[in-house]
Design an enzyme around this catalytic site. Sequence first.
Site, mmCIF file in Angstrom:
data_model
loop_
_atom_site.group_PDB
_atom_site.id
_atom_site.type_symbol
_atom_site.label_atom_id
_atom_site.label_comp_id
_atom_site.label_asym_id
_atom_site.label_seq_id
_atom_site.Cartn_x
_atom_site.Cartn_y
_atom_site.Cartn_z
ATOM 1 N N LYS A 193 -7.436 1.495 4.231
ATOM 2 C CA LYS A 193 -5.982 1.627 4.286
ATOM 3 C C LYS A 193 -5.531 2.658 3.257
ATOM 4 O O LYS A 193 -5.599 2.430 2.057
ATOM 5 C CB LYS A 193 -5.293 0.289 3.986
ATOM 6 N N GLU A 267 -10.803 -0.139 -9.347
ATOM 7 C CA GLU A 267 -10.653 1.070 -10.166
ATOM 8 C C GLU A 267 -9.157 1.192 -10.429
ATOM 9 O O GLU A 267 -8.388 1.511 -9.525
ATOM 10 C CB GLU A 267 -11.221 2.270 -9.396
ATOM 11 N N CYS A 301 -5.450 8.683 -12.679
ATOM 12 C CA CYS A 301 -5.735 7.444 -13.412
ATOM 13 C C CYS A 301 -6.445 7.709 -14.729
ATOM 14 O O CYS A 301 -6.254 7.000 -15.699
ATOM 15 C CB CYS A 301 -6.543 6.487 -12.541
ATOM 16 N N GLU A 398 1.057 3.274 -18.680
ATOM 17 C CA GLU A 398 0.640 4.430 -17.889
ATOM 18 C C GLU A 398 1.899 5.047 -17.266
ATOM 19 O O GLU A 398 2.558 4.416 -16.437
ATOM 20 C CB GLU A 398 -0.308 3.917 -16.788
#
Length: 795
Positions: A193, A267, A301, A398
């Site tokens: 997906k 992850e 990331c 983040e």
Amino acid sequence: MATVKEVLLSMDYGPAPEANDHVKAWLAKHKEGLRHYIGGAFVPSSGGGTFEVRDPAHDTVLARVADGTPADVDAAVAAARKAFTRWSKLSGHQRARHLYALARLVQKRERFLAVLESMDNGKPIRESRDIDVPLVARHFYHHAGWAELVDVEFPEHVPVGVCGQIIPWNFPLLMLAWKIGPALAAGNTVVLKPAEFTPLTALAFAEICREAGLPPGVVNILTGDGATGAALVAHTGVDKIAFTGSTEVGRMIREATAGTGKKLTLELGGKSPFVVFEDADLDAAVEGVVDAIWFNQGQVCCAGSRLLVQEGVAPRFYDKLRARMETLRIGDPLDKSTDIGAIVAPVQLQRIRELVAKGQAEGATLWQPKTQVPTSGCFFPPSLFTEVEPASTIAEVEIFGPVAVSMTFRTPNEAVDLANNTRYGLAASIWSENINRALALAAQVKAGVVWINCTNLFDAAAGFGGYRESGFGREGGREGLAEYLVHPSEKNAPAKSDTPAFVPSALPSDPSASESRGIDRTAKMYIGGKQARPDGGNSYTVRGAAGSVGQAGLGNRKDVRNAVEAAAKATAWSAATAHNRAQVLYYVAENLASRASEFEGRLSAMTGCASDAAANEVSLAVRRMFWCAAWADKFDSAVHATRTSNITLAMYEPWGVMGVACPDEAPLLAFVSLVMPAIAMGNRVVAIPSSPHPLAATDLYQVFDTSDVPDGVVNIVTGERDVLAKTLAEHDEVAAVWYFGSRNGSTMVEKAAAGNIKSTWVNHGNVRNWSEAGQDRSFLHRATQVKNIWVPYGE
Ligand code: NAI
């Protein structure tokens, strides 16, 4: 258009647009809407729903795609299951040919895919053309190779089955390749997906699968949002979930899959340090920052988003950095001289703006260049925060945008502390001309990937993935392939029924009674190298075949916390040489062997087993210790073949503090089989012995005491396994938990471990034969994580 003379006078960039007619033609062909790819056919959503996909640079609609429903998930999983039977039985060579065909077709379509990616995501064409899409092809080639080799290189392993793969929007096609390449090479089938913002290249890839003649159902692509992803995670027909995205969603997926037996890799996010020492090549480091935080608009990331600059060079470094930032060009992603393209969507732009406002409100200094920013579309200028407090929001969260936050440090130790002052642990970049210093920091930083004098390098041959709340599991390289394979003995679904867990009943301590007897027969716990009474003062009766055989302490949360604290302090063990650890393990084995008859008697009395069975268990325990000692200095790290003039070290590192809950069967052998490999690899352990049969394990502390095992390396807390294991699984200082007990206990541990996303190994209530299946390399793999350190060489 300006004349050549005018251009030479002004030295301005002219427009350099990449043509996109072919992509527009493809989109026009699909103007009625793009469909899911299920079982080799393009099919609409069963609910008829669609949603818009937009170009973030121009705020226009590019396409409409199918909105995945639970029924669509059902159909895709069924197609993948059907295809699995044949695909997993193809020879490695046959699968290699398919992967090779995919690689070739991706390469033939590189320009089309790069332009489509830039239009869909907003990333500069320079990046999609020169980095993303070539790496996609590289991943399929590399994994064509693994398909060829997997049988020989991973003997006794089988594919996991149907893999549900959920990917984010920052590297849409590259993340697809990272997921699909190894899955197919290992013989799995997939339902993937893509993210709702960026599904288009995945659907173009579906066309490539068809053209390449990939058997129907091997790859299924399902579009939709988080709800579609959640339905895929929940589907009982899925054997593994591989997820890349936010830590919040990763945590939800850990909880949702707890107890299901689904294999999981996560992850997740990061807040990666970019450390500049005063002896660094500052100009090179400035270019490094550009690649670290302005690559892909900072939506990476592993972005080097936390600059840590040594105080002496900080003013000079910031001056150079600001001068470089003035030259960055922001604008049309399809312009070949654009450095910074569009943010993926208005919601992400809003999030960046809010966090930047918060940084200013918290007192940090914001600097942005005077570069022109397009007034329409989702754009945000490159930004630098200085005077940032380590505890401020922007230093912790983040931002996932083109925003660097910077702090200074004085000493290398302070650099380590600041670098590790984060709940994440995805990557780190270290800049110093002193290779000793750089490698010393690389060893100490808690991150799955470390780049020395370079940043954001990726390759199919190197593993990528995080420590701590950046997730677990690796993608790429040998370690990434292993995530898509399983030993048949581990493929068990959770046990059909659960045996009731043994619940010890508390006996309040009665010091007067023991004083009057003169002997306190309660086995002590073992914490920080000392015998310890339980914090609550309670004990329980340990019953053998012929009644009571003694008492054991009834540990509580406080005991577990004390044990974790002791283990956390015993860092010297992780830093000891492998040879030293081996010596200690041999010494433990020798001392156990010399007391064999005593342990045999204890086992017989406790479990009622025959004396030859007890002798066999003790002898196997000694042998297992030898095996662990043997491996302590032979479980070698590797050097990956990534790119020329580069050494990429894949280093096995211990987790740090591990929790180990031991099963009831083979109470000595299972304890030894679990605790010894963990410490052989350099971990410090808090172990919970079998609740009904704890005394062989508590007897072992005398062996540890006399065998030079340093204080805090092995800690033993007795009591009710599930109560103690829950505290271990929830503890933030514990990096990995192994649990061998009941089915319900396994579910509980996996759920509780979601807090700091710790790695778990649970038995789902299935009993293991510890004589036959208590030692193999998988124990060592599970006791370590791989850190990839990239070291370039040459001038
Ligand atoms: P997200 O984690 O929500 O989305 C990633 C993928 O997960 C998408 O395909 C999404 O549809 C799917 N998803 C969402 N909820 C799900 C659920 N409950 N179950 C299963 N799948 C689900 O990330 P989002 O909302 O797009 O971005 C939010 C923040 O996450 C970003 O600002 C960034 O900080 C971080 N992020 C980190 C990424 C990374 O690579 N580490 C990638 C994308 C976002």
